[in-house]
Design a protein around this motif. Structure first.
Motif, PDB file in Angstrom:
ATOM      1  N   LYS A 188       6.620  12.981  -4.664  1.00 16.76           N
ATOM      2  CA  LYS A 188       7.633  12.499  -3.709  1.00 16.76           C
ATOM      3  C   LYS A 188       8.057  13.627  -2.790  1.00 16.76           C
ATOM      4  O   LYS A 188       8.953  14.399  -3.106  1.00 16.76           O
ATOM      5  CB  LYS A 188       8.826  11.955  -4.479  1.00 16.76           C
ATOM      6  CG  LYS A 188       8.506  10.656  -5.172  1.00 16.76           C
ATOM      7  CD  LYS A 188       9.732  10.019  -5.741  1.00 16.76           C
ATOM      8  CE  LYS A 188       9.426   8.659  -6.350  1.00 16.76           C
ATOM      9  NZ  LYS A 188       8.234   8.646  -7.191  1.00 16.76           N
ATOM     10  N   LYS A 189       7.375  13.702  -1.658  1.00 18.10           N
ATOM     11  CA  LYS A 189       7.688  14.758  -0.704  1.00 18.10           C
ATOM     12  C   LYS A 189       7.972  14.124   0.637  1.00 18.10           C
ATOM     13  O   LYS A 189       7.310  13.168   1.029  1.00 18.10           O
ATOM     14  CB  LYS A 189       6.485  15.702  -0.573  1.00 18.10           C
ATOM     15  CG  LYS A 189       6.463  16.806  -1.599  1.00 18.10           C
ATOM     16  CD  LYS A 189       5.467  17.860  -1.163  1.00 18.10           C
ATOM     17  CE  LYS A 189       5.276  18.871  -2.268  1.00 18.10           C
ATOM     18  NZ  LYS A 189       3.930  19.441  -2.195  1.00 18.10           N
ATOM     19  N   GLN A 190       8.931  14.693   1.337  1.00 14.51           N
ATOM     20  CA  GLN A 190       9.284  14.134   2.645  1.00 14.51           C
ATOM     21  C   GLN A 190       8.109  14.226   3.611  1.00 14.51           C
ATOM     22  O   GLN A 190       7.892  13.343   4.424  1.00 14.51           O
ATOM     23  CB  GLN A 190      10.479  14.890   3.210  1.00 14.51           C
ATOM     24  CG  GLN A 190      11.142  14.154   4.358  1.00 14.51           C
ATOM     25  CD  GLN A 190      12.396  14.854   4.810  1.00 14.51           C
ATOM     26  OE1 GLN A 190      13.191  15.278   3.985  1.00 14.51           O
ATOM     27  NE2 GLN A 190      12.574  14.959   6.110  1.00 14.51           N
ATOM     28  N   ALA A 191       7.299  15.298   3.475  1.00 15.20           N
ATOM     29  CA  ALA A 191       6.175  15.488   4.390  1.00 15.20           C
ATOM     30  C   ALA A 191       5.091  14.438   4.187  1.00 15.20           C
ATOM     31  O   ALA A 191       4.231  14.253   5.042  1.00 15.20           O
ATOM     32  CB  ALA A 191       5.583  16.875   4.197  1.00 15.20           C
ATOM     33  N   LEU A 192       5.140  13.727   3.051  1.00 15.78           N
ATOM     34  CA  LEU A 192       4.088  12.744   2.766  1.00 15.78           C
ATOM     35  C   LEU A 192       4.409  11.360   3.319  1.00 15.78           C
ATOM     36  O   LEU A 192       3.528  10.506   3.381  1.00 15.78           O
ATOM     37  CB  LEU A 192       3.878  12.651   1.248  1.00 15.78           C
ATOM     38  CG  LEU A 192       2.825  13.600   0.667  1.00 15.78           C
ATOM     39  CD1 LEU A 192       2.741  13.423  -0.829  1.00 15.78           C
ATOM     40  CD2 LEU A 192       1.465  13.333   1.300  1.00 15.78           C
ATOM     41  N   ALA A 202      -2.995   3.220  12.697  1.00 11.89           N
ATOM     42  CA  ALA A 202      -2.636   4.253  11.733  1.00 11.89           C
ATOM     43  C   ALA A 202      -2.098   5.491  12.449  1.00 11.89           C
ATOM     44  O   ALA A 202      -1.051   6.031  12.073  1.00 11.89           O
ATOM     45  CB  ALA A 202      -3.851   4.620  10.892  1.00 11.89           C
ATOM     46  N   ALA A 203      -2.807   5.909  13.504  1.00 12.47           N
ATOM     47  CA  ALA A 203      -2.383   7.121  14.218  1.00 12.47           C
ATOM     48  C   ALA A 203      -0.992   6.930  14.808  1.00 12.47           C
ATOM     49  O   ALA A 203      -0.105   7.771  14.635  1.00 12.47           O
ATOM     50  CB  ALA A 203      -3.393   7.440  15.322  1.00 12.47           C
ATOM     51  N   ILE A 204      -0.777   5.791  15.491  1.00 13.95           N
ATOM     52  CA  ILE A 204       0.518   5.574  16.141  1.00 13.95           C
ATOM     53  C   ILE A 204       1.626   5.485  15.097  1.00 13.95           C
ATOM     54  O   ILE A 204       2.669   6.131  15.215  1.00 13.95           O
ATOM     55  CB  ILE A 204       0.496   4.291  16.996  1.00 13.95           C
ATOM     56  CG1 ILE A 204      -0.661   4.333  18.003  1.00 13.95           C
ATOM     57  CG2 ILE A 204       1.803   4.122  17.733  1.00 13.95           C
ATOM     58  CD1 ILE A 204      -0.848   3.039  18.760  1.00 13.95           C
ATOM     59  N   THR A 205       1.381   4.684  14.029  1.00 14.34           N
ATOM     60  CA  THR A 205       2.410   4.518  12.998  1.00 14.34           C
ATOM     61  C   THR A 205       2.759   5.869  12.378  1.00 14.34           C
ATOM     62  O   THR A 205       3.945   6.203  12.230  1.00 14.34           O
ATOM     63  CB  THR A 205       1.915   3.549  11.911  1.00 14.34           C
ATOM     64  OG1 THR A 205       1.554   2.316  12.529  1.00 14.34           O
ATOM     65  CG2 THR A 205       2.987   3.292  10.875  1.00 14.34           C
ATOM     66  N   GLY A 206       1.723   6.657  12.031  1.00 19.32           N
ATOM     67  CA  GLY A 206       1.979   7.958  11.421  1.00 19.32           C
ATOM     68  C   GLY A 206       2.800   8.853  12.340  1.00 19.32           C
ATOM     69  O   GLY A 206       3.770   9.480  11.906  1.00 19.32           O
ATOM     70  N   VAL A 247       0.847  -1.197   0.000  1.00 18.67           N
ATOM     71  CA  VAL A 247       0.000   0.000   0.000  1.00 18.67           C
ATOM     72  C   VAL A 247       0.884   1.250   0.000  1.00 18.67           C
ATOM     73  O   VAL A 247       0.687   2.182  -0.787  1.00 18.67           O
ATOM     74  CB  VAL A 247      -0.942   0.002   1.230  1.00 18.67           C
ATOM     75  CG1 VAL A 247      -1.649   1.339   1.357  1.00 18.67           C
ATOM     76  CG2 VAL A 247      -1.959  -1.128   1.130  1.00 18.67           C
ATOM     77  N   PHE A 248       1.901   1.243   0.870  1.00 20.78           N
ATOM     78  CA  PHE A 248       2.802   2.390   0.979  1.00 20.78           C
ATOM     79  C   PHE A 248       3.480   2.685  -0.360  1.00 20.78           C
ATOM     80  O   PHE A 248       3.475   3.810  -0.851  1.00 20.78           O
ATOM     81  CB  PHE A 248       3.852   2.102   2.057  1.00 20.78           C
ATOM     82  CG  PHE A 248       4.832   3.218   2.260  1.00 20.78           C
ATOM     83  CD1 PHE A 248       4.501   4.321   3.026  1.00 20.78           C
ATOM     84  CD2 PHE A 248       6.089   3.153   1.675  1.00 20.78           C
ATOM     85  CE1 PHE A 248       5.405   5.347   3.207  1.00 20.78           C
ATOM     86  CE2 PHE A 248       7.000   4.184   1.851  1.00 20.78           C
ATOM     87  CZ  PHE A 248       6.657   5.284   2.623  1.00 20.78           C
ATOM     88  N   ARG A 249       4.050   1.636  -0.979  1.00 18.96           N
ATOM     89  CA  ARG A 249       4.759   1.790  -2.255  1.00 18.96           C
ATOM     90  C   ARG A 249       3.816   2.271  -3.361  1.00 18.96           C
ATOM     91  O   ARG A 249       4.171   3.161  -4.138  1.00 18.96           O
ATOM     92  CB  ARG A 249       5.354   0.451  -2.678  1.00 18.96           C
ATOM     93  CG  ARG A 249       6.819   0.355  -2.549  1.00 18.96           C
ATOM     94  CD  ARG A 249       7.559   1.248  -3.494  1.00 18.96           C
ATOM     95  NE  ARG A 249       8.972   1.194  -3.181  1.00 18.96           N
ATOM     96  CZ  ARG A 249       9.599   2.107  -2.435  1.00 18.96           C
ATOM     97  NH1 ARG A 249       8.950   3.126  -1.939  1.00 18.96           N
ATOM     98  NH2 ARG A 249      10.876   1.992  -2.192  1.00 18.96           N
ATOM     99  N   ALA A 250       2.607   1.682  -3.400  1.00 17.70           N
ATOM    100  CA  ALA A 250       1.659   2.042  -4.453  1.00 17.70           C
ATOM    101  C   ALA A 250       1.295   3.517  -4.338  1.00 17.70           C
ATOM    102  O   ALA A 250       1.303   4.244  -5.329  1.00 17.70           O
ATOM    103  CB  ALA A 250       0.410   1.178  -4.347  1.00 17.70           C
ATOM    104  N   LEU A 251       1.015   3.970  -3.093  1.00 16.43           N
ATOM    105  CA  LEU A 251       0.661   5.369  -2.902  1.00 16.43           C
ATOM    106  C   LEU A 251       1.835   6.277  -3.245  1.00 16.43           C
ATOM    107  O   LEU A 251       1.674   7.324  -3.869  1.00 16.43           O
ATOM    108  CB  LEU A 251       0.222   5.597  -1.454  1.00 16.43           C
ATOM    109  CG  LEU A 251      -1.130   5.007  -1.066  1.00 16.43           C
ATOM    110  CD1 LEU A 251      -1.368   5.187   0.414  1.00 16.43           C
ATOM    111  CD2 LEU A 251      -2.234   5.682  -1.864  1.00 16.43           C
TER     112      LEU A 251
END
Lengths: 232, 222
Positions: free
Chosen positions: A134-138, A191-195, A124-128
């Motif tokens: 390609k931004k560091q903030a993303l 999701a919250a913790i990982t982010g 999922v991460f790679r696909a998105l």
């Protein structure tokens, strides 16, 4: 969270064990690419980190708290193969040294949390990342989305295994609804913790985050030469 | 739910169970639990027999039964699940204490609880009688691939180091008046998790450099 002994029948447990062994074999080869010769100490320490991070309690309120599963987090931080190895080793230690998760269900747990959870999160991460700028903030928000989706996908994989080798006669549609519903909620916490964790690492040491490598590679060094001052 | 691994399970002792070769114990554990799992759920005399065998080994090991029973709490989330099973299963209904439940569901829940509990007790006994590094040695004897053995032994070696590091961060937060109560406090906990990752990763690099400086060639056993 961990599947205990007797939950799935013996043939299914043995089959998932075989799948887990094969997956770990592939992961061992892949991890050597991700970490070159420092694979053993690095993967060992990252596994210890995943184990410790799972012990951190995140209070939800009313006396309850949740904790991290860490599959997608590990995949974004150190790459999918190393993450698979780390999660598998963590599950092995939890099963043999802490009696959490059955020994005969170890293969099942490795397949679900170590393989499906990590790979789902990573894909999922790679696909998105491939379709978005390609931004560091993303990096952190994408990791959060990946973590969110990896949780219900893992739950569905469990339902699939249960359909093959479940021991209690629960109607599959009931189980699917219950598992999906519950894990869509758990996924929010994951999701919250990982982010948040990825965001905190990306701001300090983006070079350590495997999922940020492509972003960093795209960065151009900008050299600004000061305009020479002319003295009057 | 894998929380609460903060304690070591080992119970010091010198019984024959403690002294047995770890790879024998691992094989015995897997064999025993596989046998339990493969037994049909309604073969109650068999389960009584398994419990008797396990009780005899526990008695021989000298580990107090209460020590093991207290630690079966890891099973709790799963017990909750087993209690729900009779209510959601298919099959002919039956009445227990005025509540209608599924009969095969009831049998299945009983089997889940018995098998799960036997599995947890047997695993606890292994953990209580075997030092972590002996478990690693046992797995090595059982031909676990060398790279995996190395990762595992690094993890076992640094478990307390990293755990203590996290403990110090907690103390530091607490001494500055931080108590986590609700999701608004998550960013703070997440930042300590992030710091823990960076510290663990850098420790891994230092360990690797230390190994190289002591003449460890890449690909060689640690």
């Amino acid at each position: 969270m961990h599947v205990p002994d007797g939950f799935l029948d013996a043939p299914t447990s043995i089959a998932t064990g075989a799948v887990a062994v094969a997956a770990i074999g592939v992961a061992l080869r892949g991890a050597r690419r991700e970490l070159d010769d420092k694979a053993a100490p690095m993967a060992g320490l990252v596994a210890t980190f995943v184990f410790a991070a799972q012990m951190l309690n995140f209070p939800v309120g009313a006396g309850t708290s949740g904790h991290l599963l860490g599959g997608a987090l590990a995949a974004v931080l150190v790459g999918p193969w190393t993450a698979m190895l780390c999660l598998s080793v963590v599950l092995l230690v939890q099963s043999l040294l802490f009696a959490d998760g059955g020994v005969t269900a170890l293969g099942t747990n490795v397949v679900l949390m170590g393989v499906v959870g990590v790979l789902a999160g990573w894909l999922v991460f790679r696909a998105l990342q491939a379709v978005l700028p390609k931004k560091q903030a993303l990096v952190a928000p994408l990791a959060a989305v990946a973590a969110y989706l990896s949780v219900p996908i893992t739950a569905l994989a469990f339902v699939g295994l249960y359909a093959v080798g479940g021991t209690a006669p629960i109607p599959l549609d009931t189980l699917t609804t219950a598992m999906l519903g519950w894990h869509l909620v758990i996924g929010l916490g994951e999701a919250a913790i990982t982010g948040l964790v990825v965001a905190s690492i990306v701001t300090v040491r983006p070079d350590l985050v495997h999922g940020a490598r492509r972003v960093l590679a795209d960065r151009v060094v900008e050299i600004r030469t000061p305009v020479a001052r002319t003295s009057a | 739910m894998g929380a609460g691994h903060g304690h070591r399970l080992h119970y010091h002792g010198h019984s024959p169970v403690h002294r047995a070769e770890p790879h024998h114990k691992l094989l015995a554990l897997v064999g025993f639990v596989l046998l339990v799992v493969a037994t049909p759920g309604d073969a109650y005399p068999f389960f009584a027999g398994y419990l008797a065998v396990l009780a005899a080994v526990v008695a021989r090991s000298g580990v107090p039964p209460s020590y093991l029973l207290k630690r079966t709490v890891v099973e709790l989330p799963f017990v909750v699940f087993a209690l729900i099973v009779p209510f959601v299963s298919r099959g002919p209904q039956t009445e227990v204490w005025g509540v209608t439940v599924s009969e095969p569901g009831l049998v299945a829940a009983g089997a889940l609880l018995m098998k799960g509990t036997l599995g947890v007790l047997a695993s606890l006994l292994l953990a209580a009688t075997t030092e972590p590094h002996d478990v690693v040695r046992g797995l090595e004897r059982l031909r676990m691939p060398a790279p995996l053995v190395q990762i595992l032994s690094f993890m076992v070696r640094y478990l307390d180091v990293v755990g203590d590091e996290m403990g110090r961060m907690r103390t530091a937060l607490a001494s500055r008046g931080f108590t986590a109560r609700n999701p608004r406090h998550w960013p703070v906990i997440a930042r300590s998790a992030g710091a823990l990752f960076i510290r663990s990763y850098e420790r891994g690099e230092r360990v690797h450099l230390a190994m190289l400086s002591r003449g460890h060639a890449p690909g060689e056993r640690a």
